[in-house]
Design a protein around this motif. Sequence first.
Motif, PDB file in Angstrom:
ATOM      1  N   ASP A  89       9.108  14.414  -0.824  1.00  0.00           N
ATOM      2  CA  ASP A  89      10.515  14.289  -1.190  1.00  0.00           C
ATOM      3  C   ASP A  89      11.028  12.914  -0.731  1.00  0.00           C
ATOM      4  OD1 ASP A  89      13.328  14.372  -1.287  1.00  0.00           O
ATOM      5  OD2 ASP A  89      13.386  16.521  -0.876  1.00  0.00           O
ATOM      6  N   MET A  90      11.349  12.051  -1.687  1.00  0.00           N
ATOM      7  CA  MET A  90      11.805  10.699  -1.354  1.00  0.00           C
ATOM      8  C   MET A  90      13.026  10.726  -0.443  1.00  0.00           C
ATOM      9  SD  MET A  90      13.277   7.653  -3.818  1.00  0.00           S
ATOM     10  CE  MET A  90      11.913   7.692  -4.959  1.00  0.00           C
ATOM     11  N   ASN A  91      13.950  11.640  -0.706  1.00  0.00           N
ATOM     12  CA  ASN A  91      15.172  11.690   0.097  1.00  0.00           C
ATOM     13  C   ASN A  91      14.884  12.040   1.549  1.00  0.00           C
ATOM     14  OD1 ASN A  91      16.915  11.008  -2.033  1.00  0.00           O
ATOM     15  ND2 ASN A  91      16.980  13.129  -2.743  1.00  0.00           N
ATOM     16  N   LYS A  92      13.857  12.876   1.784  1.00  0.00           N
ATOM     17  CA  LYS A  92      13.486  13.209   3.155  1.00  0.00           C
ATOM     18  C   LYS A  92      12.876  12.007   3.873  1.00  0.00           C
ATOM     19  CE  LYS A  92      12.891  18.210   2.764  1.00  0.00           C
ATOM     20  NZ  LYS A  92      11.943  19.349   2.896  1.00  0.00           N
ATOM     21  N   VAL A  93      12.088  11.205   3.143  1.00  0.00           N
ATOM     22  CA  VAL A  93      11.519   9.991   3.737  1.00  0.00           C
ATOM     23  C   VAL A  93      12.644   9.049   4.148  1.00  0.00           C
ATOM     24  CG1 VAL A  93      10.058   7.979   3.353  1.00  0.00           C
ATOM     25  CG2 VAL A  93       9.405  10.198   2.380  1.00  0.00           C
ATOM     26  N   ILE A  94      13.610   8.879   3.259  1.00  0.00           N
ATOM     27  CA  ILE A  94      14.735   7.986   3.548  1.00  0.00           C
ATOM     28  C   ILE A  94      15.554   8.524   4.715  1.00  0.00           C
ATOM     29  CG2 ILE A  94      16.892   7.058   2.613  1.00  0.00           C
ATOM     30  CD1 ILE A  94      15.503   7.037  -0.152  1.00  0.00           C
ATOM     31  N   GLU A  95      15.769   9.833   4.722  1.00  0.00           N
ATOM     32  CA  GLU A  95      16.537  10.464   5.795  1.00  0.00           C
ATOM     33  C   GLU A  95      15.876  10.251   7.154  1.00  0.00           C
ATOM     34  OE1 GLU A  95      16.504  14.989   6.626  1.00  0.00           O
ATOM     35  OE2 GLU A  95      18.264  14.675   5.366  1.00  0.00           O
ATOM     36  N   LYS A  96      14.562  10.484   7.219  1.00  0.00           N
ATOM     37  CA  LYS A  96      13.843  10.338   8.488  1.00  0.00           C
ATOM     38  C   LYS A  96      13.784   8.876   8.930  1.00  0.00           C
ATOM     39  CE  LYS A  96      10.967  14.480   8.127  1.00  0.00           C
ATOM     40  NZ  LYS A  96       9.589  15.018   8.095  1.00  0.00           N
ATOM     41  N   PHE A 155      12.631   3.698  -4.971  1.00  0.00           N
ATOM     42  CA  PHE A 155      12.466   3.862  -3.521  1.00  0.00           C
ATOM     43  C   PHE A 155      13.076   2.680  -2.785  1.00  0.00           C
ATOM     44  CE2 PHE A 155       9.158   4.326   0.096  1.00  0.00           C
ATOM     45  CZ  PHE A 155       9.990   5.167   0.802  1.00  0.00           C
ATOM     46  N   LEU A 156      12.801   1.479  -3.268  1.00  0.00           N
ATOM     47  CA  LEU A 156      13.342   0.272  -2.642  1.00  0.00           C
ATOM     48  C   LEU A 156      14.861   0.240  -2.726  1.00  0.00           C
ATOM     49  CD1 LEU A 156      12.744  -2.494  -1.307  1.00  0.00           C
ATOM     50  CD2 LEU A 156      12.611  -3.450  -3.621  1.00  0.00           C
ATOM     51  N   ASP A 157      15.394   0.552  -3.901  1.00  0.00           N
ATOM     52  CA  ASP A 157      16.849   0.495  -4.094  1.00  0.00           C
ATOM     53  C   ASP A 157      17.577   1.499  -3.206  1.00  0.00           C
ATOM     54  OD1 ASP A 157      16.531  -1.503  -5.965  1.00  0.00           O
ATOM     55  OD2 ASP A 157      16.723  -0.180  -7.712  1.00  0.00           O
ATOM     56  N   LYS A 158      17.032   2.711  -3.117  1.00  0.00           N
ATOM     57  CA  LYS A 158      17.683   3.747  -2.305  1.00  0.00           C
ATOM     58  C   LYS A 158      17.600   3.421  -0.816  1.00  0.00           C
ATOM     59  CE  LYS A 158      17.504   7.808  -5.301  1.00  0.00           C
ATOM     60  NZ  LYS A 158      17.068   9.232  -5.420  1.00  0.00           N
ATOM     61  N   MET A 159      16.433   2.939  -0.394  1.00  0.00           N
ATOM     62  CA  MET A 159      16.282   2.597   1.016  1.00  0.00           C
ATOM     63  C   MET A 159      17.204   1.439   1.378  1.00  0.00           C
ATOM     64  SD  MET A 159      14.511   3.771   3.655  1.00  0.00           S
ATOM     65  CE  MET A 159      12.878   4.379   3.194  1.00  0.00           C
ATOM     66  N   LYS A 160      17.299   0.467   0.465  1.00  0.00           N
ATOM     67  CA  LYS A 160      18.181  -0.683   0.686  1.00  0.00           C
ATOM     68  C   LYS A 160      19.634  -0.230   0.847  1.00  0.00           C
ATOM     69  CE  LYS A 160      20.464  -4.172  -2.085  1.00  0.00           C
ATOM     70  NZ  LYS A 160      20.615  -4.688  -3.466  1.00  0.00           N
ATOM     71  N   LYS A 161      20.066   0.692   0.024  1.00  0.00           N
ATOM     72  CA  LYS A 161      21.451   1.160   0.055  1.00  0.00           C
ATOM     73  C   LYS A 161      21.761   1.868   1.367  1.00  0.00           C
ATOM     74  CE  LYS A 161      24.766   3.999  -2.515  1.00  0.00           C
ATOM     75  NZ  LYS A 161      24.973   4.860  -3.715  1.00  0.00           N
ATOM     76  N   ILE A 162      20.834   2.712   1.837  1.00  0.00           N
ATOM     77  CA  ILE A 162      21.063   3.487   3.054  1.00  0.00           C
ATOM     78  C   ILE A 162      20.995   2.609   4.304  1.00  0.00           C
ATOM     79  CG2 ILE A 162      20.119   5.307   4.523  1.00  0.00           C
ATOM     80  CD1 ILE A 162      21.594   6.348   2.090  1.00  0.00           C
ATOM     81  N   LEU A 163      20.076   1.632   4.322  1.00  0.00           N
ATOM     82  CA  LEU A 163      19.855   0.835   5.534  1.00  0.00           C
ATOM     83  C   LEU A 163      20.643  -0.473   5.570  1.00  0.00           C
ATOM     84  CD1 LEU A 163      16.011   1.286   6.116  1.00  0.00           C
ATOM     85  CD2 LEU A 163      17.913   2.654   6.987  1.00  0.00           C
ATOM     86  N   ASN A 164      21.330  -0.791   4.504  1.00  0.00           N
ATOM     87  CA  ASN A 164      22.125  -2.022   4.456  1.00  0.00           C
ATOM     88  C   ASN A 164      22.977  -2.173   5.724  1.00  0.00           C
ATOM     89  OD1 ASN A 164      23.309  -4.324   2.987  1.00  0.00           O
ATOM     90  ND2 ASN A 164      25.168  -3.084   2.970  1.00  0.00           N
ATOM     91  N   PRO A 165      22.980  -3.345   6.383  1.00  0.00           N
ATOM     92  CA  PRO A 165      22.450  -4.658   5.955  1.00  0.00           C
ATOM     93  C   PRO A 165      21.048  -4.984   6.477  1.00  0.00           C
ATOM     94  CG  PRO A 165      23.830  -4.969   7.865  1.00  0.00           C
ATOM     95  CD  PRO A 165      23.821  -3.480   7.594  1.00  0.00           C
ATOM     96  N   LEU A 166      20.336  -4.001   7.023  1.00  0.00           N
ATOM     97  CA  LEU A 166      18.985  -4.261   7.521  1.00  0.00           C
ATOM     98  C   LEU A 166      18.062  -4.640   6.358  1.00  0.00           C
ATOM     99  CD1 LEU A 166      17.215  -4.041  10.145  1.00  0.00           C
ATOM    100  CD2 LEU A 166      16.577  -1.768   9.321  1.00  0.00           C
TER     101      LEU A 166
END
Length: 345
Positions: A171-178, A323-334
């Motif tokens: 689940d991509m969302n779980k990877v991003i969440e963790k 995956f890149l776009d979602k991770m970028k959005k959640i972790l911005n500005p990292l």
Amino acid sequence: MQLLDLIKNKHRTISVVGMAKNSGKTVTLNELIDEAMDNNLRLGITSIGRDGEKQDIVTFTEKPLIYINQGTIIATAEELFKACEANLEILEITDYNTSLGRVVIARGVSPGYVQIAGPCTNKDIKTVTDKMLSHGADIAIVDGALDRLSSASPSITEATILATGAVISRDMNKVIEKTAHQVNLFNIDEVHDEELKTIAREALKDKKIAIIDDEYGVKVINIKTALGCGKEIARELRKNSRYVIISGSLVTKTLKDIVTSNKLFRNVTFIIKDATKIFVDYRDWMYFERIGVKLKVMEKINILAVTINPYSPLGYYFSPQEFLDKMKKILNPLPVLDIMMNEVY
């Protein structure tokens, strides 16, 4: 923008740590090696585990090899030194023993593949890292081990890069969440009160559990570890208690025992050495935050970037761009980097 842009002229020691095996840590390390060559920088490389072998000795999956340039300095165990394909000049044979022999510090005489496995303890890793710098490395990199983020500790390296990927969950969302949870732990606020810091350093140095009141009075609890002792800690909380210094690890059960045993937990702030000592998953963390648990660290981890691997050795994968776009959005500005796509944000 390159990963090395976040490091050069800013940090001399960094760690590359993975959220799990096959999260892309070795690919990240190889990218740093390539970028260092392009920038005429000499790297020193060691590992808190083992890396560079053709096949993972646990999962039996193929692994990326480590190819070093001429002049690169490595610290590796004697048995792996013999297995290196690069021609190496021994600079020092240390007294640090591993299951694969003593740790050898060597310089690449010619380019080639290497395997690396350094000391097992944080203290020894720090010493070996300093030795590589003294032997001429411009930047020393510590390759983290499976599920061990200790090399990210500020007492070991100045900054860290976190590798994450699809291997964590289908689940991509779980990877991003963790991943976001781990980044948030790295970013927990530091203690700034100088008097409190002095007291906390002493308690941590002596490996004690201590409660500090509102006038900086100190009560040492007669237990060796917080593990399994949450109720004992809770019993010592008073109305004027303001801080609880916890040496060693902070785990979910300890916090649950404290918060269910004494409502005065809301008056205190728990203090630990750094975020590598926290072992609380995302769901429990959200619960603790919601009920008013407060936490600070003595040393904040300096996370420079997150690298992502959308492919899992189990055969499934995510859309790399999504995956890149979602991770970028959640972790911005990292900054977030998919090395295989050669894009960084």
